[in-house]
Design an enzyme around this catalytic site. Structure first.
Site, short mmCIF file in Angstrom:
data_model
loop_
_atom_site.label_atom_id
_atom_site.label_comp_id
_atom_site.label_asym_id
_atom_site.label_seq_id
_atom_site.Cartn_x
_atom_site.Cartn_y
_atom_site.Cartn_z
N LYS A 149 -81.22 37.19 12.36
CA LYS A 149 -82.05 38.06 13.21
C LYS A 149 -81.41 38.32 14.57
CE LYS A 149 -86.30 36.36 10.98
NZ LYS A 149 -87.41 35.40 11.09
N TYR A 183 -83.37 43.34 4.65
CA TYR A 183 -83.74 42.11 5.36
C TYR A 183 -83.42 40.87 4.48
CZ TYR A 183 -86.71 38.46 7.31
OH TYR A 183 -87.18 37.26 7.81
N TYR A 226 -88.82 29.11 17.16
CA TYR A 226 -90.22 29.40 16.82
C TYR A 226 -91.17 28.65 17.73
CZ TYR A 226 -87.93 31.80 13.19
OH TYR A 226 -87.12 32.66 12.53
N SER A 265 -82.88 33.07 9.10
CA SER A 265 -83.36 33.70 10.34
C SER A 265 -82.30 33.81 11.44
CB SER A 265 -84.54 32.91 10.90
OG SER A 265 -85.70 33.24 10.17
O1 DON Z 1 -88.14 35.80 5.84
C1 DON Z 1 -88.07 34.62 5.59
O2 DON Z 1 -89.07 33.94 5.43
C2 DON Z 1 -86.68 33.98 5.48
N1 DON Z 1 -85.76 34.88 4.88
C3 DON Z 1 -86.16 33.58 6.83
C4 DON Z 1 -87.10 32.69 7.59
C5 DON Z 1 -86.43 31.76 8.50
O3 DON Z 1 -85.28 31.40 8.38
C6 DON Z 1 -87.30 31.19 9.54
N2 DON Z 1 -86.70 30.03 10.09
N3 DON Z 1 -87.03 29.13 10.67
#
Ligand code: DON
Length: 331
Positions: free
Chosen positions: A80, A204, A256, A77
């Site tokens: 992002k 993504y 988050y 994430s």
């Molecule tokens: O989309 C997802 O679920 C993962 N590729 C990334 C999620 C993520 O890293 C959330 N982090 N806390």
């Protein structure tokens, strides 16, 4: 007992800071026992839950590294931030913000609830999966390679080498991520996806699978701390208005549904990923007394054992300790 009631008014040497950080990493390493590595992306289960490492790089180039800093991990994430930055640079800030908001959700990163309730009519922010997938769909390009190229170029400028995608993690997520696919279908219904769903999700998953180290995250964090300017070359790599937005989002949404606590107890813009990475960016402070990294620093942390919100359990505790001792908070 952790060392550290320092009087920073004396001269700050690298050796001195190094010995503190070594001591703190050692102390917080045992906290990794309280967390669990992510398992919903099957390959991430292979990570060693006992690892904890940190790199801190200051504007003057001083680098402190401690613990398990040699292990590469996928950015997840944390990517992002950079897809959002590149989308703003390619499409313009207002175009992007017409399609994704800048409000924290207080919900899990992969929550569908708000989309379905249509409270805001658009995804709440670019750091929840719904917002991030929308942002990825806005990137220019007809293939995932074309869409990701500007992110790779941005990283190459800052890191000095071209990053690679971890193929195993990418395939593992592509094969299993039913929830992101579900989010994607909701986004089509709401009219926010500008690229085909398969292309968007493929891009993504690839952006989330870019491999980094704590040193890479610290270098990226330093450029953000320095308002988008690379301190080594003085080149503006990211426009000031885009960096300001990105850091505001990191502070309000980066951890988050633990973002409020992180702002209160750590107080610096940061962003986590489910592989256990955290990027943090401490801007310069205005103080009379001498403090470590007073001109700002970038921080990269790796600790794959996560808490129940999906943030590195020991990494957060370590960051909180360092931010308190060195007065890194922006508040
Ligand atoms: O989309 C997802 O679920 C993962 N590729 C990334 C999620 C993520 O890293 C959330 N982090 N806390």
């Amino acid at each position: 007992m952790v060392q550290g009631t320092a009087n920073w008014n004396t001269e700050i040497t690298k050796e001195w800071l190094q010995s503190y950080v070594d001591d703190w990493v050692q102390f917080y390493k045992k906290e990794t026992k309280e967390g669990k590595v992510a398992s919903y992306i099957p390959v991430l289960k292979k990570a060693d839950p006992n690892l904890l490492g940190i790199t801190i790089i200051g504007k003057d180039g001083m680098m402190i590294q401690s613990g398990d800093v040699g292990t590469p991990f996928t950015i997840q994430s944390i990517s992002k931030i950079f897809s959002f930055i590149v989308a703003c640079m390619e499409r313009g800030v207002s175009y992007v913000l017409d399609r994704v908001d800048v409000e924290p959700t207080g919900e899990a990163f992969n929550s569908i609830m708000h989309l379905e309730m249509r409270k805001l009519k658009k995804p709440f922010n670019p750091f929840i999966n719904a917002g991030a997938i929308t942002v990825t769909s806005l990137l220019n390009g007809k293939s995932s390679e074309e869409k990701l190229e500007p992110i790779f170029q941005l990283f190459t400028k800052i890191l000095g080498y071209r990053s690679r995608i971890n193929e195993d993690v990418y395939v593992s997520e592509r094969e299993t991520s039913v929830r992101n696919r579900a989010i994607g279908y909701y986004l089509i219904e709401l009219g926010y996806l500008e690229s085909a769903l398969d292309l968007t999700l493929d891009t993504y998953f690839k952006q989330c699978s870019i491999e980094v180290t704590t040193e890479d995250l610290a270098k990226l964090g330093l450029v953000l701390a320095n308002d988008g300017i690379d301190p080594q070359t003085a080149e503006e790599i990211i426009p000031r208005n885009v960096v300001r937005l990105a850091k505001a989002l990191m502070l309000t949404c980066g951890m988050y549904d633990a973002s409020g606590k992180f702002a209160a107890y750590v107080g610096i813009p940061a962003k986590s990923g489910v592989s256990g990475g955290i990027i943090a960016t401490a801007p310069p402070r205005v103080r009379k007394e001498t403090l470590p990294f007073i001109e700002g620093c970038g921080i990269g942390v790796y600790g794959p054992a996560l808490d129940d919100k999906g943030n590195s359990i020991a990494g957060i505790k370590l960051l909180k300790h360092i931010a308190t001792k060195w007065d890194l908070s922006v508040f």
